[in-house]
Scaffold this motif. Structure first.
Motif, short mmCIF file in Angstrom:
data_model
loop_
_atom_site.label_atom_id
_atom_site.label_comp_id
_atom_site.label_asym_id
_atom_site.label_seq_id
_atom_site.Cartn_x
_atom_site.Cartn_y
_atom_site.Cartn_z
N GLY A 82 26.64 -15.29 -15.64
CA GLY A 82 26.52 -13.99 -16.63
C GLY A 82 25.27 -13.38 -16.67
N CYS A 83 24.73 -13.45 -15.24
CA CYS A 83 23.16 -12.97 -15.22
C CYS A 83 23.02 -11.51 -14.38
N TYR A 84 24.31 -10.65 -14.56
CA TYR A 84 24.23 -9.29 -13.90
C TYR A 84 23.71 -8.41 -14.79
N GLU A 85 22.92 -7.58 -14.36
CA GLU A 85 22.34 -6.27 -15.31
C GLU A 85 23.45 -5.44 -15.67
N SER A 86 24.44 -5.17 -15.19
CA SER A 86 25.36 -4.27 -15.68
C SER A 86 26.70 -4.29 -14.67
N GLU A 87 27.82 -4.49 -15.41
CA GLU A 87 29.09 -4.31 -15.04
C GLU A 87 29.30 -3.15 -14.21
N GLN A 88 28.90 -2.05 -14.62
CA GLN A 88 29.05 -0.73 -13.99
C GLN A 88 28.50 -0.81 -12.76
N GLU A 90 27.85 -3.31 -10.59
CA GLU A 90 28.49 -4.12 -9.96
C GLU A 90 29.78 -3.44 -9.22
N LYS A 91 30.54 -2.80 -10.20
CA LYS A 91 31.68 -2.07 -9.66
C LYS A 91 31.44 -0.89 -8.76
N THR A 92 30.40 -0.14 -9.05
CA THR A 92 29.72 0.91 -8.36
C THR A 92 29.41 0.34 -6.92
N MET A 93 28.87 -0.75 -6.66
CA MET A 93 28.44 -1.37 -5.23
C MET A 93 29.78 -1.70 -4.77
N ILE A 94 30.61 -2.20 -5.13
CA ILE A 94 31.81 -2.72 -4.81
C ILE A 94 32.67 -1.44 -4.08
N LEU A 95 32.56 -0.34 -4.90
CA LEU A 95 33.38 0.57 -4.38
C LEU A 95 32.71 1.34 -3.18
N ARG A 96 31.40 1.31 -3.23
CA ARG A 96 30.57 1.61 -2.14
C ARG A 96 30.79 0.84 -0.87
N PHE A 97 31.05 -0.40 -0.99
CA PHE A 97 31.37 -1.16 0.06
C PHE A 97 32.89 -0.87 0.65
N LYS A 98 33.73 -0.61 -0.33
CA LYS A 98 34.91 -0.38 0.00
C LYS A 98 35.14 0.97 1.05
N THR A 99 34.42 1.87 0.55
CA THR A 99 34.26 3.34 1.24
C THR A 99 33.74 2.88 2.64
N GLU A 100 32.58 2.05 2.86
CA GLU A 100 32.13 1.57 4.10
C GLU A 100 32.84 1.09 4.90
N CYS A 101 33.47 -0.31 4.35
CA CYS A 101 34.15 -1.23 5.24
C CYS A 101 35.65 -1.36 4.93
N GLY A 102 36.29 -0.77 4.27
CA GLY A 102 37.51 -0.71 3.91
C GLY A 102 37.87 -1.76 2.83
N SER A 107 38.02 -6.26 -1.29
CA SER A 107 39.28 -6.88 -2.24
C SER A 107 39.03 -8.23 -2.82
N LYS A 108 38.23 -8.93 -2.08
CA LYS A 108 37.76 -10.16 -2.52
C LYS A 108 36.83 -10.04 -3.66
N LEU A 109 36.02 -8.91 -3.50
CA LEU A 109 34.81 -8.80 -4.78
C LEU A 109 35.71 -8.56 -5.80
N GLU A 110 36.73 -7.46 -5.67
CA GLU A 110 37.32 -6.95 -6.87
C GLU A 110 38.28 -8.11 -7.48
N GLY A 111 38.55 -8.87 -6.59
CA GLY A 111 39.45 -10.21 -7.25
C GLY A 111 38.62 -11.06 -8.05
N MET A 112 37.15 -11.26 -7.54
CA MET A 112 36.20 -12.04 -8.69
C MET A 112 36.14 -11.39 -9.97
N PHE A 113 36.18 -10.24 -9.78
CA PHE A 113 36.01 -9.46 -11.31
C PHE A 113 37.23 -9.60 -11.83
N ASN A 114 38.10 -9.33 -11.67
CA ASN A 114 39.54 -9.73 -12.20
C ASN A 114 39.76 -11.04 -12.73
#
Length: 277
Positions: A82-88, A90-102, A107-114
């Motif tokens: 529980g030591c992340y600064e902002s959920e937003q 984290e999700k923005t970072m994942i979205l940027r990775f998805k744009t870059e690498c597909g 999807s694994k990172l999104e699965g961890m959040f789910n």
């Protein structure tokens, strides 16, 4: 034309520099981990630039697996502790990775959040279903095996679960399996964290934030008849190896809570004294 050749040469040189050593990938993963951790105090505008630059460098990495493994491991620490600064963020970072690498890795990172979201619901349902209160109050995170990294500690450590902790884990297992027929739970104690209250004296009480393994050691002293335990007794009761046991003890001492343990060498019976203020 010369301008295009210069740009191409510059790109090739930069790509060679970034991929010259694996340590670049590790430093990049560690850098963004510190930026996304709670307490980083980075201005939102600067955070956008940091995320943009991180993904830019990630795009140049040829062996992305090294970075992805470290990033995923660090993300699991941020989520489980529980030591992340902002959920937003984290999700923005994942979205940027998805744009870059597909979709494949992101999807694994999104699965961890789910998993985190669903686990909170299951833990609340479990607490509501309990007819009696337990000595240990626990929250559980159900991690999908294909999403979350497995630590080396879990692979090499098979602890003996204390009875008080075993009771609550067995009850949760029955509760979860009854709701999700066919699923199997494996408890990763190395990923847990505990808040332990210690009464140093009638006037002094302290709350310690420790790992689950450290809590297992401290629980051995909850018996009022237990005044002292030898190192060998603790290792026999926890299933810890000598090296792993010493690591856990040193981490407790290093946390600066004022708790101290008297540890003597093998020739002196290897005794550990009670916690003292």
């Amino acid at each position: 034309q010369k301008h295009m050749l210069f740009q191409k040469a510059l790109k090739m040189a930069f790509e060679k520099c970034v991929n010259d050593h694996i340590i670049i990938s590790k430093f990049l993963a560690q850098f963004i981990h510190f930026a996304l951790r709670k307490g980083s105090k980075i201005d939102p505008k600067d955070m956008e630039i940091i995320m943009e630059h991180t993904v830019f460098l990630y795009g140049y990495l040829q062996d992305k697996d090294y970075f992805e493994k470290d990033y995923q491991t660090n993300l699991s620490k941020r989520l489980l502790d529980g030591c992340y600064e902002s959920e937003q963020y984290e999700k923005t970072m994942i979205l940027r990775f998805k744009t870059e690498c597909g979709y494949s890795w992101s999807s694994k990172l999104e699965g961890m959040f789910n998993d985190q979201t669903l686990s909170k619901q299951v833990s609340n349902q479990f607490r509501d279903s309990m007819m009696t209160s337990e000595d240990i109050q626990a929250d559980f995170t159900i991690c999908t095996t294909s999403f979350w990294p497995i630590s080396e500690e879990h692979k090499h450590t098979q602890p003996i679960i204390p009875k008080s902790l075993q009771n609550i884990t067995e009850k949760f297992s029955r509760f979860y399996v009854n709701q999700h027929v066919g699923n199997k739970l494996t408890f990763h104690m190395d990923q847990g964290q505990a808040e332990v209250t210690i009464q140093f004296s009638p006037q002094v009480k302290r709350n310690l934030i420790v790992s689950t393994y450290q809590m297992m050691i401290l629980l051995l002293f909850t018996d009022i008849h237990t005044k002292m335990l030898t190192c060998q007794q603790i290792m026999d009761m926890t299933g810890f190896s000598v090296v792993f046991f010493m690591i856990m003890m040193n981490r407790i001492n290093d946390q600066g809570y004022g708790a101290s343990f008297v540890i003597l060498g093998p020739s002196q019976s290897s005794r550990i004294g009670q916690i003292t203020q």
